[in-house]
Every structure is written in C-alpha cells, then in structure tokens.
Scaffold this active site. Sequence first.
Site, PDB file in Angstrom:
ATOM      1  N   ASP A 158      93.411 -16.316  90.041  1.00  9.35           N
ATOM      2  CA  ASP A 158      93.629 -15.603  88.517  1.00  9.35           C
ATOM      3  C   ASP A 158      94.350 -16.591  87.943  1.00  9.35           C
ATOM      4  O   ASP A 158      95.310 -17.052  88.013  1.00  9.35           O
ATOM      5  CB  ASP A 158      93.819 -14.417  88.759  1.00  9.35           C
ATOM      6  N   ASN A 166      95.045  -3.214  82.182  1.00 11.95           N
ATOM      7  CA  ASN A 166      95.064  -2.832  83.730  1.00 11.95           C
ATOM      8  C   ASN A 166      94.961  -2.265  84.646  1.00 11.95           C
ATOM      9  O   ASN A 166      94.706  -1.962  85.302  1.00 11.95           O
ATOM     10  CB  ASN A 166      95.840  -4.535  83.908  1.00 11.95           C
ATOM     11  N   LEU A 167      96.388  -1.783  84.326  1.00 16.84           N
ATOM     12  CA  LEU A 167      96.976  -0.996  85.044  1.00 16.84           C
ATOM     13  C   LEU A 167      96.600   0.678  85.393  1.00 16.84           C
ATOM     14  O   LEU A 167      96.993   0.774  86.282  1.00 16.84           O
ATOM     15  CB  LEU A 167      98.819  -0.702  84.200  1.00 16.84           C
ATOM     16  N   GLN A 168      95.693   0.746  85.226  1.00 13.76           N
ATOM     17  CA  GLN A 168      94.860   2.360  85.256  1.00 13.76           C
ATOM     18  C   GLN A 168      94.438   2.368  86.432  1.00 13.76           C
ATOM     19  O   GLN A 168      93.999   2.638  87.303  1.00 13.76           O
ATOM     20  CB  GLN A 168      93.906   2.380  84.193  1.00 13.76           C
ATOM     21  N   LYS A 182      99.328 -12.927  86.648  1.00  6.23           N
ATOM     22  CA  LYS A 182      98.833 -11.774  87.897  1.00  6.23           C
ATOM     23  C   LYS A 182      99.373 -12.490  88.878  1.00  6.23           C
ATOM     24  O   LYS A 182      99.017 -11.608  89.936  1.00  6.23           O
ATOM     25  CB  LYS A 182      97.087 -11.460  87.645  1.00  6.23           C
ATOM     26  N   ASP A 226      84.610 -11.317  87.252  1.00  8.43           N
ATOM     27  CA  ASP A 226      84.049  -9.924  86.373  1.00  8.43           C
ATOM     28  C   ASP A 226      83.335 -10.313  85.069  1.00  8.43           C
ATOM     29  O   ASP A 226      82.815  -9.495  84.355  1.00  8.43           O
ATOM     30  CB  ASP A 226      85.571  -9.372  85.510  1.00  8.43           C
ATOM     31  N   ASN A 227      82.708 -12.141  85.498  1.00  6.87           N
ATOM     32  CA  ASN A 227      81.294 -12.177  84.470  1.00  6.87           C
ATOM     33  C   ASN A 227      80.554 -12.902  85.442  1.00  6.87           C
ATOM     34  O   ASN A 227      80.713 -13.583  86.647  1.00  6.87           O
ATOM     35  CB  ASN A 227      82.731 -12.969  83.400  1.00  6.87           C
ATOM     36  N   CYS A 285      82.127  -6.015  82.913  1.00  7.41           N
ATOM     37  CA  CYS A 285      82.815  -4.243  82.742  1.00  7.41           C
ATOM     38  C   CYS A 285      84.259  -3.619  82.408  1.00  7.41           C
ATOM     39  O   CYS A 285      84.551  -3.525  82.040  1.00  7.41           O
ATOM     40  CB  CYS A 285      83.166  -4.198  84.416  1.00  7.41           C
ATOM     41  N   CYS A 436      81.746  -5.309  66.404  1.00  9.63           N
ATOM     42  CA  CYS A 436      81.578  -4.987  68.098  1.00  9.63           C
ATOM     43  C   CYS A 436      82.913  -5.512  68.800  1.00  9.63           C
ATOM     44  O   CYS A 436      84.146  -5.693  68.137  1.00  9.63           O
ATOM     45  CB  CYS A 436      80.444  -6.089  68.721  1.00  9.63           C
TER      46      CYS A 436
END
Length: 478
Positions: A158, A166-168, A182, A226-227, A285, A436
């Site tokens: 990463d 991010n922590l959630q 990370k 995530d892409n 996401c 946006c």
Amino acid sequence: MKNTLYISATLRIFAEHKAEVEVEGNTVREALCDLREQYPECEKIFEENGSTKPFVSIFVNDRRVHNDADLKEGDRILLLPVIAGGAPGVISDERRKAVTLDDKEIERYNKHLMLRDIGVKGQKRIKAAKVLVIGLGSLGTPVVQYLAAGVGTLGIADFDEVSLGNLQSQVIHMTKDVNRPKTASARDKIKAINPNVRIEAINERITAHNIAGIIDGYDVIVDCTDNYQSRYLINDACVLCKKPLVFGAMYQFEGQVSVFDVQNGSPCFRCQFPAPPPAGLVPTCSAGGTISPLSGIIGSIQANEVLKLLIGGGETLTGRLLFMDTWNFRTSVLNICKDENCPVCGKSPSITEITEFDYEDFCGLKPCEEENSVETIEPAELKARMDSGEPLTIIDIREPHERAIRRFPNAVVIPIGQLVRRQKELDPDIDTVFICTEGKRSILAINTLRDGGYTGRMLSLSGGVNAAKELFFANEKA
Ligand SMILES: [Zn+2]
C-alpha cells in the site's frame, strides 16, 4: 473434429501435467478415447466401458454433460474431479516438509491442529506459504489479521497513509497511527499478533511496470484494492504470471468474493467483467461509502479462501462468485463461466504482456479530448470569486446522503440525471461551477450538459468538496 480438453489440476498427473490438450472426436466418449490414446496413464480415471469414473465430472462449455454427449467444433471440454478436499494445495509436499512447528507454535495454532482437514500438515503448508495482500484498507486489514494466524511470509502493499476516516472499518489501524504509512501501521499490528510472521512491506503504488516483479515469488495474491484500474491490472498480471488470485470487493452494503485460478481452468476477473464502467459513473467504495462490519465479513471470507488454497482442501470459490447483500440479507453463490474470447485468458488473447496495456486509458482515467476541454477551478479561486460577490451559479450534483455530510454554501442542488431537463435554470451569461465529492462526476456532468446543448461557460471544482473542505469548512462542527 478437434476440441480443447482442459484437465483439472488433480488429474494432470495422468496427462504429463498438461492443463490443456487437443482431442479429436464427434462425441465426448470419442474425445476421451483419444485422450487415453495420447496419455495412457489416464486409463486410471476411466471405467472398463470407457466412461469416466464417478468422481470425475465432464463439462462442455461449462455445462455438465454425460459421456455420450455430442460435440461441435471448438467445444471446450473440462474434466473436473468432484471430490471435496481433493484439490492439492498450492504448497508442495517438499515445501511443507521443509518447515517445522515448535512447541509455542503448536500451542498458538492448536485450533487449526485439531481440525482433521488442516492438522499439522495443513498448518505447515500455511507456514511455508508466501501470500501477498495488495491494499491495506477496509478489506486488506481483516485479511492480514487472519493471515497473521500462521502464514509464513506476508507481503503487504500500500502506498497510502492512515487517515481518521479509515479507522471506522480498517480495524488494524489505531487513532495514534493517523498519518503513518499503512504498511508501517499494519506491520506493527501483525508483529504484535504473531512475531513469527515474516513481513515484506511494499510501500509503493502497484503499476504495470512493477507488478510482475512484486507478485513474483508469492503463492497467492489477494486483491483488496478499491479502484477499477488496480483490479484489471492485478487480474491480468496474475493470469500472465500464473498466480491464483483471491478477489474481494464491496460497495455500501454489498460484497463479492471469488477465486480466479486460471492455471486450474477457472475464469478470470475479466471473463466476468470485461470492462470497467466509465470513469466517474459508478463511485468506488471510497466515494460510495460502506457499512463498517462489511469489511470484516468480506475480508474474512477472502482470508478463508486463501487458507483453503494453501492447505488444499474444501471447495474454494474458484469458478464461483459469492454475492452478499448485507442490508436485505441475501447471499448467492453464482457459477461464473470462462469467456473464450477473454482478452487475457481466452483462446487468442490480445493482452500478452503487462507493459503493453494502457490501464489508465482503458479505465477512462486519462482525459479524452472532449474532457480536456472541461475547465476546472481551484477551491481557492472559487472562494475568492464567491467572497468578491461576483455573480456565479454553483450546482451541487452530489447525492442527498453526500450533501448531508457537508452542505456547500450557496449551491443549487440538481442531480446529474436532471441536468439536461433543468438547464433553463442556468444563466448562460454567468459562469456555472459544478461540484461533486471528488471532482470526477462534475466533469461527467459538464460533458452531459454540453451534449444536451447548453452553451454557457462551465467549470468543474477541482478535487471536489473533498479538496475544498479545509477552505470552506475549516471551522465546522459536526
Ligand atoms: Zn478471462
């Protein structure tokens, strides 16, 4: 007529380790007769009457058939053993035998050792393995936590830093880790869970130029990105470098998991999803949000698939795709088929080298000529123009739930789907700024409106509300 016969991994010992052979015959029985003539060892999987033994299924073009089914030119025949737990692991016996478990490890791994299907042999295979997890976000963090339970070498890739947001869901990172790489944060936690794990941290962006070198030497690759760009890149590299790939993805409340093991006759990601959606049309996401436990659910299933691949047992999601909707709680396991025309794993692939392919162009990340002409405005300039009282129309095209997080001052809300119909609300003599979340959908909005005939000057807020938050919302309290 000539057909291609694919042989599942466990049966290849009878056919000189070939995955694919050409066979001739007008029926499956004739084609299999030809197989036995070419590879006499194959007799072991046939009955005396020439039918396959009951533990072997025959599929033609991914449909299960009997021995006397007719064949057409170009049919794809697959021999698949239907024994649970029969698949060999990706870790050979030689590698398993080269590792030992000490007393502490026997205690640490005792829950696995109790399982008949894992036991000491399975745990040694896990220890002998090298697994690469790409992406240490919502999916990657639960994956590495569970793989820390005994995988010998864990590659973690990463290039990002930990952020508060991010922590959630990225439960391996703590509040004190915010702004740390990370890979550094994850390395500390994995070491704390199990100091026996050897960690190879790769703190760089995976690209078409470096991916082959990075995945080389790993037994299984786990896609936790995530892409779309990364997903196609990782898929193609795994097909070309012959690596099994454990895929996981999620969006809002839904998740998907699959195993793409093209070496063993499975379809690849591109067989199922030949092309990504146009840039900006479907949020990723990170832009669309996810419910936090979903990361743990999907990531844990990925880790479970990895362990099965290493141990060689159970039925993996190879050739199948798990789909889970956790909001309405629905799950399905869909059978997915190999696409003969797949550009990377099909019969005549057009993608034969990773470097030849322009992923940015393919994923729509490179601006096309038309998009080049979309003017952007930096947050500071927008703020200055707003503060000066200059007439300006600001159109917020975000979804209601995105606007609920931060309302943009003095903005008119027009959803992207209503823009063309409501263009009369805009004054072509005044500049219109579109906003946006990330500055991508606003470009799409401008192109949509231009196609719809609007002639006034339009600007896209560069980087979207995310880039403007310090300037516009510095004093805000949630
Ligand atoms: Zn494919």
